[in-house]
Design an enzyme around this catalytic site. Structure first.
Site, PDB file in Angstrom:
ATOM      1  N   GLU A 440       0.838  -1.196   0.000  1.00 49.40           N
ATOM      2  CA  GLU A 440       0.000   0.000   0.000  1.00 49.40           C
ATOM      3  C   GLU A 440       0.877   1.252   0.000  1.00 49.40           C
ATOM      4  O   GLU A 440       1.772   1.394   0.820  1.00 49.40           O
ATOM      5  CB  GLU A 440      -0.878  -0.002   1.264  1.00 49.40           C
ATOM      6  CG  GLU A 440      -1.602   1.317   1.495  1.00 49.40           C
ATOM      7  CD  GLU A 440      -2.322   1.378   2.853  1.00 49.40           C
ATOM      8  OE1 GLU A 440      -2.246   0.405   3.630  1.00 49.40           O
ATOM      9  OE2 GLU A 440      -2.946   2.408   3.115  1.00 49.40           O
ATOM     10  N   ASP A 513      -0.941  -0.744   5.786  1.00 44.18           N
ATOM     11  CA  ASP A 513      -0.817  -0.084   7.088  1.00 44.18           C
ATOM     12  C   ASP A 513      -1.790  -0.691   8.088  1.00 44.18           C
ATOM     13  O   ASP A 513      -2.840  -1.213   7.718  1.00 44.18           O
ATOM     14  CB  ASP A 513      -1.133   1.417   6.964  1.00 44.18           C
ATOM     15  CG  ASP A 513      -0.074   2.147   6.157  1.00 44.18           C
ATOM     16  OD1 ASP A 513       1.061   1.636   6.083  1.00 44.18           O
ATOM     17  OD2 ASP A 513      -0.388   3.215   5.597  1.00 44.18           O
ATOM     18  N   ASP A 515      -4.034   0.488   9.864  1.00 49.10           N
ATOM     19  CA  ASP A 515      -5.086   1.445  10.220  1.00 49.10           C
ATOM     20  C   ASP A 515      -6.344   1.115   9.410  1.00 49.10           C
ATOM     21  O   ASP A 515      -6.374   0.114   8.692  1.00 49.10           O
ATOM     22  CB  ASP A 515      -4.621   2.885   9.973  1.00 49.10           C
ATOM     23  CG  ASP A 515      -4.226   3.105   8.510  1.00 49.10           C
ATOM     24  OD1 ASP A 515      -4.519   2.220   7.665  1.00 49.10           O
ATOM     25  OD2 ASP A 515      -3.632   4.154   8.214  1.00 49.10           O
ATOM     26  N   ASP A 517      -7.744   2.517   6.771  1.00 49.32           N
ATOM     27  CA  ASP A 517      -7.543   2.468   5.320  1.00 49.32           C
ATOM     28  C   ASP A 517      -6.808   1.197   4.921  1.00 49.32           C
ATOM     29  O   ASP A 517      -7.153   0.558   3.929  1.00 49.32           O
ATOM     30  CB  ASP A 517      -6.724   3.678   4.859  1.00 49.32           C
ATOM     31  CG  ASP A 517      -7.615   4.884   4.643  1.00 49.32           C
ATOM     32  OD1 ASP A 517      -8.857   4.707   4.687  1.00 49.32           O
ATOM     33  OD2 ASP A 517      -7.076   5.991   4.449  1.00 49.32           O
TER      34      ASP A 517
END
Ligand code: 28F
Length: 651
Positions: A440, A513, A515, A517
């Site tokens: 990503e 990541d 998180d 997203d």
């Protein structure tokens, strides 16, 4: 009510107990693992016995209760285990609970178990528990017996010791068997039963055994939790459940049939999607990798649809037959078999091997589906027209791809130096070793390129959010730059089963990541791989990288640093490094330099990978629909709490 007393032993009894000691010494051999899975195997073992009593036609209710002290009980309303004497001179229940593989010893009237880790016998549950009690309601009387794991003062060990005789403790008006046991925490790494796991299994069982009521009660929390599953319509309800939130094309089709002692049940309903979902079972054990019954089903349906299409003039003489692939798009169905002497083909017991199942399922499906189409020609017409459209799109895409390939071989190849800017290939071609990282973000992609071992590690940088393949049309997915490149890099083709076996990479690793997203990107990629490249997941090639959440550092004369993947590791690291330690919290991959990224997340020697497993096709199917479909509003919360499908312990 009864006094606990040690019984006297004969030579035979000691033999028996030695069998159970073997179970105690090497539990993994009998229940697979001593983790959460193994723990639940104990419960499934007892529940399976209650299910068998249902299949025999005598039981309509199973109640599982989780108690505060960690024990669990399973109650059925069947005939109750016979309480008479076994030819060994001991009561039947005592023999069942203390003899290894007791099931087989009874021969004749017993039921055939499905193999695999199922059916290892109730004695295995006794051997791995601190205690087990059986209560039998039969012929107006309540009978009880208790078994324990006992260590004498001299240290000698007794596994599955009957500490009471089979005793009448009262009167009753009903019949049935209740087994209560406490798994031994000296055997298992965890002894906590998972409410959600049991609930999902119960729902599935209720779908497969129509008319059976399953109740789950959890008394461990401050408030009692209770759920009940009962489906009058069995497989039909199952299909409705799996298609929930999808646009369906016709009412659910259901039929069953029996030939030569194989009982086949099928329910299906097409939706407007492009993926195929076929959930299959043998004796209510999921067969995630299919097998002979699924092949028989496919052969049967393909033949019958083609015959119907020709007879009704949808296909002309000059037209080629519709292929299985054309007919599969949007199919969602459940196939369930009951049969004796089940043989599995694979070690994992996920693939049926019985040859006779192929021909018998094919015959039953052909007959019943043929009949159904004659009776419901309007549904037949709709499905044939859909398949013909699929065939046309497939042909169009094939031409496109061919043109693209021809282009690469010719002049076009020089212009297009690499497959894509975003792809950094490995130096050597080695499908057994090579790894593809799907990364990503641009900066992380750059770091990963520097960090990698370029001999065998490839990087593909993802730009933004991938396409949601749950909602996109097949033609759009194949036209999508990102997914097309991924497929090209893997050297695989949607709808070409053999291409998956020849995948150019051994591991495909999603690196995003930690998180919201990142988990959304993870979910979008998993959806694509689940829907369109499922054989890669079955083959265990799909992984999720685990970047650390923290780094604990300490400067000074002897600088030290520890990476941590969760809060308990963080706590330990802070203790270890003591005063003056500093915590860095990583919010994204981009915050690590290439060395750190290599060491923590990419180096096969030190990284932590999670393998994505298809434990349970139906569960994954439901998860993907809920996560990615557009009919369910609280998607965001779902993604946050259920990041991935079934992400297995990385054993
Ligand atoms: C909570 C777990 O284990 N239920 C069971 C039965 C009923 C019979 C049975 C079981 C026959 C001869 C071996 C009764 N009457 N629930 C359970 N319910 N086992 S286990 O029979 C055992 C075999 O010995 C049963 C007539 N036939 C069978």
């Amino acid at each position: 009510m009864t006094e606990v007393q040690h019984l006297t032993y004969t030579e035979d009894d000691i033999q028996v107990l030695e069998g159970l000691i073997a179970v105690r010494r090497r539990p993994g051999m009998y229940i697979g693992s001593t983790g959460s899975r193994g723990l639940h195997h104990l419960l499934w073992e007892i529940v399976d016995n209650a299910k068998d009593e249902t299949l025999a036609g005598f039981n309509d209710k199973i109640i599982v209760t989780l108690y505060k002290d960690g024990s669990v009980s399973v109650e059925d309303h069947g005939r109750g285990i016979p309480t008479g004497m076994h030819k060994s001179g001991r009561p039947v229940p005592e023999v069942i609970f203390t003899t290894l593989h007791a099931g087989g010893k009874f021969g004749g009237g017993g039921y055939k178990k499905s193999g695999g880790l199922h059916g290892v016998g109730s004695s295995v549950v006794v051997a791995l528990s601190k205690w087990l009690e059986v209560e039998i309601h039969r012929e107006g009387l309540i009978h009880k017996q208790r078994f324990e794991y006992v260590v004498d003062e001299d240290g000698s060990e007794h596994v599955g010791m009957p500490v009471t005789e089979l005793t009448v403790v009262g009167k009753t008006k009903r019949t049935g068997t209740t087994v209560t046991f406490l798994p031994d925490e000296r055997v298992f790494t965890t002894t906590r039963f998972d409410y959600e796991l049991i609930r999902d299994r119960f729902r599935e069982t209720a779908f497969l055994l129509k008319g059976l009521r399953l109740v789950l009660i959890d008394q461990r929390g401050a408030e009692e939790r209770r759920e009940e599953f009962y489906y009058e319509d069995g497989l039909k309800s199952y299909v409705a459940y799996l298609n929930e939130g999808k646009q369906t094309l016709h009412p659910i089709v259901y039929f069953d049939g029996e030939k030569e002692n194989i009982y086949v049940e099928l329910a299906f309903q097409y939706n407007d999607g492009y993926a195929e979902t076929l959930v299959s079972y043998v004796n209510s054990v999921p067969t995630n990798d299919g097998g002979t019954h699924v092949t028989g089903f496919r052969n049967g349906t393909t033949r019958v649809f083609n015959e119907f299409a020709r007879r009704k003039g949808f296909l002309k003489d000059k037209d080629a037959n519709l292929t299985g692939n054309d007919l599969r798009e949007g199919f969602l169905g459940v196939l369930s078999l009951q049969m004796a002497d089940v043989q599995f083909e694979s070690q994992t017991k996920d693939k049926l091997g019985n040859e006779e199942a192929r021909t018998l399922v094919e015959q039953i499906v052909s007959e019943k589906l043929g009949f159904f189409l004659e009776e419901n020609p309007e549904i037949g017409k709709l499905l044939i027209e859909k398949a013909i459209r699929s065939a046309e799109i497939r042909e169009e895409l094939r031409k496109q791809r061919e043109a693209l390939r021809g282009d690469k071989k010719g002049k076009g190849a020089k212009k297009r130096k690499s497959i894509s800017e975003k792809f950094a290939p490995p130096q050597y071609k080695d499908p057994k070793r090579n790894e593809l990282f799907l990364v990503e973000g641009d900066s992380a992609g750059g770091s990963a390129k520097q960090a990698r071992n370029s001999e065998f590690q490839a990087i593909f940088g993802l730009k933004g959010k991938p396409l949601n393949t749950e909602k996109a049309k097949l033609s759009d997915i194949l036209a999508n730059e990102e997914f097309r490149t991924i497929l090209e890099v893997l050297e695989t083709d949607i709808g070409d089963e053999s291409s998956f076996e020849n995948c150019a990479f051994d591991k495909i690793i999603i690196m995003s990541d930690a998180d919201v997203d990142g988990s959304h990107i993870q979910a979008l990629l998993l959806t694509f791989f689940f829907r369109y490249t499922q054989p890669l997941i079955s083959a265990g090639k799909l992984y999720i990288a685990q970047p650390p959440l923290y780094q604990v550092k300490k400067g000074g004369k002897k600088p030290e640093s520890v990476y941590c993947w969760d809060d308990s590791e963080l706590e330990q690291a802070l203790k270890k490094l003591g005063r003056g330690a500093e915590v860095v919290r990583y919010k994204g991959l981009g915050e690590m330099n290439p060395d750190q990224l290599w060491e923590t997340t990419m180096n096969p020697e030190t990284r932590k990978l999670i393998q994505v497993r298809l434990e349970d096709l139906a569960h994954s199917e439901k998860l993907v629909t809920v996560l990615m479909g557009d009919k369910v509003p609280p998607r965001r919360e779902w993604i946050e709490s259920h990041v991935t499908f079934e992400v297995g312990e990385d054993e």
